[in-house]
Design an enzyme around this catalytic site. Structure first.
Site, PDB file in Angstrom:
ATOM      1  N   ASP A 249     -12.319   3.460  -9.883  1.00  0.00           N
ATOM      2  CA  ASP A 249     -11.945   3.102  -8.515  1.00  0.00           C
ATOM      3  C   ASP A 249     -12.979   3.703  -7.568  1.00  0.00           C
ATOM      4  OD1 ASP A 249      -8.993   2.108  -7.220  1.00  0.00           O
ATOM      5  OD2 ASP A 249     -10.361   3.130  -5.860  1.00  0.00           O
TER       6      ASP A 249
ATOM      7  N   ARG B  46      -8.448   8.968  -4.557  1.00  0.00           N
ATOM      8  CA  ARG B  46      -7.547   8.377  -5.548  1.00  0.00           C
ATOM      9  C   ARG B  46      -7.872   8.920  -6.945  1.00  0.00           C
ATOM     10  NH1 ARG B  46      -2.678   6.268  -6.839  1.00  0.00           N
ATOM     11  NH2 ARG B  46      -2.772   4.360  -8.070  1.00  0.00           N
TER      12      ARG B  46
ATOM     13  N   CYS C 156       1.274  -9.523  -1.240  1.00  0.00           N
ATOM     14  CA  CYS C 156       1.440 -10.622  -2.192  1.00  0.00           C
ATOM     15  C   CYS C 156       2.057 -11.859  -1.533  1.00  0.00           C
ATOM     16  CB  CYS C 156       2.290 -10.170  -3.378  1.00  0.00           C
ATOM     17  SG  CYS C 156       1.496  -8.936  -4.411  1.00  0.00           S
TER      18      CYS C 156
ATOM     19  N   ARG D 269       0.985  -1.757   3.694  1.00  0.00           N
ATOM     20  CA  ARG D 269       0.099  -2.890   3.920  1.00  0.00           C
ATOM     21  C   ARG D 269       0.863  -4.150   4.325  1.00  0.00           C
ATOM     22  NH1 ARG D 269      -3.397  -3.290  -1.413  1.00  0.00           N
ATOM     23  NH2 ARG D 269      -1.432  -2.502  -2.276  1.00  0.00           N
TER      24      ARG D 269
END
Length: 423
Positions: free
Chosen positions: A33, A38, A259, A330
């Site tokens: 990543d 992270r 999504c 998000r």
């Protein structure tokens, strides 16, 4: 061939990390990543998305995390799980996907395989990603390397339907590599796999999953708007309708996230490129996008009816993430509600145990609170039904509000007498 596979997974978010952990139980995996924070968190056994338990991260000796692309050179099989967002014009933003393809192109070798899991419109894998890999590597598809597509089906926050328990669609750029890819996923997918006839079929199957769900939610949202004008409780209507065996059980509400609120735009973009205007899909998107405005409008009207001075009022919102039991902000439509309430000069606070102040962007207008006073607020909105909220006493939401106040239950999870408004 299966034994010779050295796996590299690019992108360690909600999709890539669970995938890396499951494969790490079977074989050596390098998780990559670009986010150094992270990588450092995962190396310490902490997953900020809460999708993977710390014990699984600690006990997987086969799993290595890195933000250095060069360390992927020892891999010969790559799985790409980077985000595929939309831009300000609601057009597909393929930059993360193309950058990942470029990274792979610099390290790929003859005989390697690349599988994409990111949600895209039909054709992206072969028409957008493969040319980038070919230019960078000077290799040719199906002569020197192969690709496949196996769409992710992760449901963030859902501990029941995890990666192993969801049927996996697979596909490949040749019949031989399609079998290899399918067999690899069978190592971790208990529910089994479905091998599609082509990469485009697999891409299309994924993008219509969330498009279908988006349209069904748009339908019940529109029904809620209609029934509200008739003074009919939508939840009671749906409860009655659900007694028929083939009634599809969808609930009205906000549609955000990375999504359902995004993927339909990938399909409509491709349709428009092909010369077709997808009116139904875009109509559903338009309706779902305006639900935040509808919520604020109903709340303000009710507060005004109760003679509440808007500019001196306080509103507490329970939950700001895009869905329950998930820390992801998000594309959350709750953020739109907050912005519109602030436009009315209303003081807005958010109570959400799944969010930490340190995780908020610097330009965030979210004012997080950890403790709530009784008889303090003029209105309360139960926006996201986190498990913590469902475990509360139903009367709690009214107790924190003043005597003359409004409780708005967006998800209709409270008894009808515990709220003043429901969708």
């Amino acid at each position: 061939m299966s034994q010779a596979i050295k796996l590299g997974i690019i992108g360690l978010g909600y999709v890539g990390l669970p995938l890396a952990v499951e494969f790490g139980k079977k074989r050596s995996v390098i998780g990559f990543d670009i986010n150094l924070d992270r990588i450092e968190d995962l190396s310490k056994g902490y997953d900020s998305t809460h999708e993977v338990d710390s014990n699984d991260l600690h006990k997987s000796s086969n799993l290595k995390f890195t933000n250095k692309p060069g360390e992927l050179k020892e891999c010969n099989f790559f799985i790409v799980t980077v985000p595929t967002p939309i831009d300000d014009q609601k057009k597909p933003d393929l930059r993360p996907l193309l950058q990942a393809s470029k990274t792979i192109g610099k390290i790929i070798k003859k005989g390697d395989v690349v599988v994409f899991e990111s949600t895209v419109y039909p054709g992206v894998t072969e028409e957008e990603c493969v040319p980038v890999i070919e230019r960078q590597s000077k290799l040719k598809l199906n002569n020197d390397f192969h690709v496949g597509y196996s769409p992710e089906r992760i449901n963030p926050g859902d501990k029941k339907h995890n990666i192993a328990n969801i049927v996996k669609i697979t596909s490949g750029s040749s019949p031989e590599v399609a079998d290899i890819i399918d067999n690899l996923y069978k190592e971790i997918i208990v529910a089994g796999t479905h091998q599609a006839s082509s990469i485009k079929v697999a891409e299309a199957a994924k993008v219509i999953e969330n498009t279908q769900r988006d349209l069904n939610i748009a339908l019940v949202n529109e029904l809620a708007l209609i029934f509200n004008k008739m003074n009919i409780d939508t939840s009671e209507v749906l409860e009655a309708a659900r007694t028929k065996w083939n009634f599809m059980d969808f609930r009205p509400g906000l549609v955000g996230g990375h999504c359902i609120g995004v993927d339909p735009y990938y399909l409509t973009h491709k349709a428009q490129l092909e010369g077709y205007s997808p009116e139904i899909i875009l109509a559903g998107r338009k309706l779902n996008d305006m639900m935040s405005n509808y919520v604020v409008s109903r709340l303000v009207k009710k507060m005004t009816k109760f003679n509440i001075n808007l500019q001196q009022s306080r509103v507490i919102i329970f939950g700001a993430t895009f869905k329950e039991n998930c820390p992801d902000l998000r594309n959350s439509k709750v953020l739109d509600i907050i912005s519109e309430l602030l436009d009315y000069k209303i003081s807005v606070e958010v109570f959400d145990p799944w969010i930490k102040t340190i995780d908020l962007p610097s330009n965030s207008n979210i004012k997080l609170v950890n403790e709530l006073n009784k008889n303090f607020y003029d209105a309360a909105i139960l926006a996201v039904p986190h498990k913590e909220f469902l475990e509360m006493d139903h009367s709690y939401f009214k107790k924190i509000c003043k005597k003359n106040s409004v409780v708005f239950d967006l998800k209709s999870v409270l008894p009808q007498n515990a709220s003043d408004l429901r969708l």
